[in-house]
Design a protein around this motif. Structure first.
Motif, PDB file in Angstrom:
ATOM      1  N   ASP A  38       0.818  -1.218   0.000  1.00  0.00           N
ATOM      2  CA  ASP A  38       0.000   0.000   0.000  1.00  0.00           C
ATOM      3  C   ASP A  38       0.849   1.264   0.000  1.00  0.00           C
ATOM      4  O   ASP A  38       0.358   2.359  -0.267  1.00  0.00           O
ATOM      5  CB  ASP A  38      -0.945  -0.007   1.205  1.00  0.00           C
ATOM      6  N   GLN A  39       2.153   1.129   0.284  1.00  0.00           N
ATOM      7  CA  GLN A  39       3.006   2.322   0.288  1.00  0.00           C
ATOM      8  C   GLN A  39       3.648   2.598  -1.077  1.00  0.00           C
ATOM      9  O   GLN A  39       4.550   3.440  -1.187  1.00  0.00           O
ATOM     10  CB  GLN A  39       4.056   2.216   1.400  1.00  0.00           C
ATOM     11  N   GLY A  40       3.225   1.861  -2.079  1.00  0.00           N
ATOM     12  CA  GLY A  40       3.652   2.196  -3.442  1.00  0.00           C
ATOM     13  C   GLY A  40       4.858   1.419  -3.928  1.00  0.00           C
ATOM     14  O   GLY A  40       5.587   0.782  -3.162  1.00  0.00           O
ATOM     15  N   SER A  41       5.063   1.499  -5.226  1.00  0.00           N
ATOM     16  CA  SER A  41       6.077   0.644  -5.852  1.00  0.00           C
ATOM     17  C   SER A  41       7.504   1.027  -5.458  1.00  0.00           C
ATOM     18  O   SER A  41       8.357   0.159  -5.273  1.00  0.00           O
ATOM     19  CB  SER A  41       5.913   0.675  -7.374  1.00  0.00           C
ATOM     20  N   ALA A  42       7.786   2.317  -5.317  1.00  0.00           N
ATOM     21  CA  ALA A  42       9.153   2.730  -4.966  1.00  0.00           C
ATOM     22  C   ALA A  42       9.534   2.158  -3.598  1.00  0.00           C
ATOM     23  O   ALA A  42      10.642   1.658  -3.391  1.00  0.00           O
ATOM     24  CB  ALA A  42       9.263   4.257  -4.959  1.00  0.00           C
ATOM     25  N   HIS A  43       8.587   2.209  -2.684  1.00  0.00           N
ATOM     26  CA  HIS A  43       8.807   1.660  -1.345  1.00  0.00           C
ATOM     27  C   HIS A  43       9.060   0.142  -1.413  1.00  0.00           C
ATOM     28  O   HIS A  43       9.960  -0.381  -0.755  1.00  0.00           O
ATOM     29  CB  HIS A  43       7.588   1.965  -0.467  1.00  0.00           C
ATOM     30  N   VAL A  44       8.274  -0.549  -2.227  1.00  0.00           N
ATOM     31  CA  VAL A  44       8.440  -2.001  -2.343  1.00  0.00           C
ATOM     32  C   VAL A  44       9.814  -2.324  -2.936  1.00  0.00           C
ATOM     33  O   VAL A  44      10.503  -3.239  -2.470  1.00  0.00           O
ATOM     34  CB  VAL A  44       7.306  -2.610  -3.203  1.00  0.00           C
ATOM     35  N   LEU A  45      10.228  -1.555  -3.939  1.00  0.00           N
ATOM     36  CA  LEU A  45      11.545  -1.803  -4.544  1.00  0.00           C
ATOM     37  C   LEU A  45      12.650  -1.567  -3.506  1.00  0.00           C
ATOM     38  O   LEU A  45      13.623  -2.322  -3.442  1.00  0.00           O
ATOM     39  CB  LEU A  45      11.744  -0.920  -5.779  1.00  0.00           C
ATOM     40  N   ASP A  46      12.497  -0.517  -2.691  1.00  0.00           N
ATOM     41  CA  ASP A  46      13.460  -0.273  -1.614  1.00  0.00           C
ATOM     42  C   ASP A  46      13.524  -1.464  -0.653  1.00  0.00           C
ATOM     43  O   ASP A  46      14.595  -1.836  -0.178  1.00  0.00           O
ATOM     44  CB  ASP A  46      13.068   0.988  -0.813  1.00  0.00           C
TER      45      ASP A  46
END
Lengths: 311, 311
Positions: A38-46
């Motif tokens: 839910d915190q978005g793709s950039a966060h998931v990639l991090d």
């Protein structure tokens, strides 16, 4: 872990699982964290980067393979769309991770890397032409042809679940009628049982409030006729679609995984019998239908194998 | 013809056709003789050698490719079985011809070399993943994946005609029910028309003694509703099977050849519409369905291309 490490990542809607995998397919070290999708793709990639760093602890990384439950552009390293990852539209995965970890990064569809895992280290070993079928909520597929994932023109190949067995049959979530997904998935099996119960067929399942494959399997093992027939019917339909694939591709191995595959040989025996009956003789003789071996690890080890093999 | 020549041979039950083919797919010289299949396989192989010598007239032969209407072991150069060539069981083709002509010899199934011909020089040009479908007495198929003939485990791949569209449908010559061959072949179309005529449907075809695709096409062009619908229905069924192939393989081109394909867009338009409706969106967007370009020469030029490309 002084050697160069290859990392497999299994990105799911709920959790990210990653592991260092040896060239023999052993998981040397494995960790799992929540996806926080839910915190978005950039966060998931991090989070994928962080998880990889936690696992490798400064060792040299040879490559990272990532399986994503969505539609992927493998060459571009882009996820076009992933239904279970909110906001994932045209996410550029490979460059973002390569920038931070400076190694080979490759992404592919989760069904493809699972197929590759079984091919390299599991029930597909020794074959060159293999279909992996995953029986779960839906029916997934991954194709290995000539020892490599076959992706087709736009990396969509392997959608076995949306081959039709009855063009006048039940309407599938894809809009088409009679897809094998409507017959050999959890949904399909539960529907078959429910229809029979509604029609008054006697069964030990009749007093169960919410039917699940687990209960149907339990009653099948205990000899309930309806429960057994539901699995056999699902296997029979599965066999029809597998006979199609056998005639078209003359594959040598079908690896069946996913939750329902654990319901064991009720399904597989029926599928095998149907393929022997329906496929052309040489095609039928060529193909073995076996249970998957790697369970939930198939994607992770397959992703690591993918990274290792494209270096 | 001073250069090195590549020869394509199209071996049929009635005639052997052979030609020297340029690297651009032009037939430089072509000859045809009767097969004399009743005199046995050794005699037929001698005739292929003789025909090749007649064509090449002492020029250097780079390679010979031979398309055979049967079940082939490509690596072994063996024809396991060919229904229209009496006595052809486990015939060792490649060594027998290589011994006399001292050049590369490669054999393959006739449907495969026709697909390769269209891929290299015909309607498949520019694609990497292509299915050739031949609509005739039966329904044949040949697959080109990643720019090469895909043969599968025992060289049987490409049997598109025996994919099922209706597991409860008409029984096919292969024993299976509902194969696309029963719906999109001459047999299937004639049966559809006959059934409707028997049921009393009005049609300009009703007084014809022996229905053939030619007459049905003639009447379709002249606006006969039943004739048009028969082709459209065949095309619709064809589209169901092509949607299966598109979902499984994400191919980019379907090349349709054979006698009935000349019945033109009645069939192809219906097939295209069905694929657009039934295949997954990306799969549907990926695939073009086109008419074959090379007619009866596809096998010959494809066989020569095969010889050229394996050198």
């Amino acid at each position: 872990m002084g050697e160069v490490l290859y990392i497999g990542v299994d990105l799911g809607g709920t959790n990210i699982k990653a592991g260092a995998v040896s060239d023999r397919g052993e998981i040397l070290k494995e960790q799992q964290i929540s996806t926080e999708a839910d915190q978005g793709s950039a966060h998931v990639l991090d989070r994928i980067v962080q998880l990889t760093q936690d696992i490798t602890e400064g060792s040299e990384i040879g490559g990272i393979g990532i399986g994503i439950p969505g539609q992927i552009d493998v060459n571009g390293g882009i996820c076009h769309f992933a239904p279970n990852l909110p906001g994932w539209k045209e996410v550029s995965v490979t460059p973002a991770i390569r920038e931070k970890l400076d190694c080979t990064v490759v992404v592919d569809n989760d069904a493809n890397v699972a197929a590759l895992g079984e091919f390299a280290y599991g029930a597909g070993r020794g074959s060159q032409h293999m279909l992996m079928v995953t029986l779960g909520t839906g029916v997934g597929g991954g194709l290995v042809l000539n020892g490599r994932i076959f992706r087709g023109f736009r990396d969509l190949a392997g959608e076995f679940g949306h081959m039709t067995v009855d063009y006048n049959g039940y309407t599938c979530s894809c809009g088409r009628k009679g897809c094998i997904e409507e017959y050999a998935s959890i949904r399909g099996i539960v529907r078959m049982v429910q229809e029979q119960l509604d029609a008054g067929v006697e069964s030990s399942l009749k007093d169960i409030e919410k039917l699940t494959p687990r209960e149907i399997y339990h009653d099948a093992v205990n000899g309930d006729k309806l429960a057994i027939e539901a699995f056999q019917q699902a296997g029979d339909y599965l066999g029809i679609a597998l006979a199609d694939v056998s005639n078209l591709l003359n594959i040598e191995r079908v690896v069946v995984g996913g939750g329902i595959a654990n319901a064991g040989n009720f399904i597989l025996d029926a599928a095998r019998a149907r393929v022997q009956k329906d496929a052309l003789p040489v095609a039928a003789q060529s193909v073995e239908i076996v249970k998957a071996k790697l369970g939930n690890s198939a994607g992770l080890v397959g992703a690591a194998y993918l990274a290792r093999s494209i270096e």
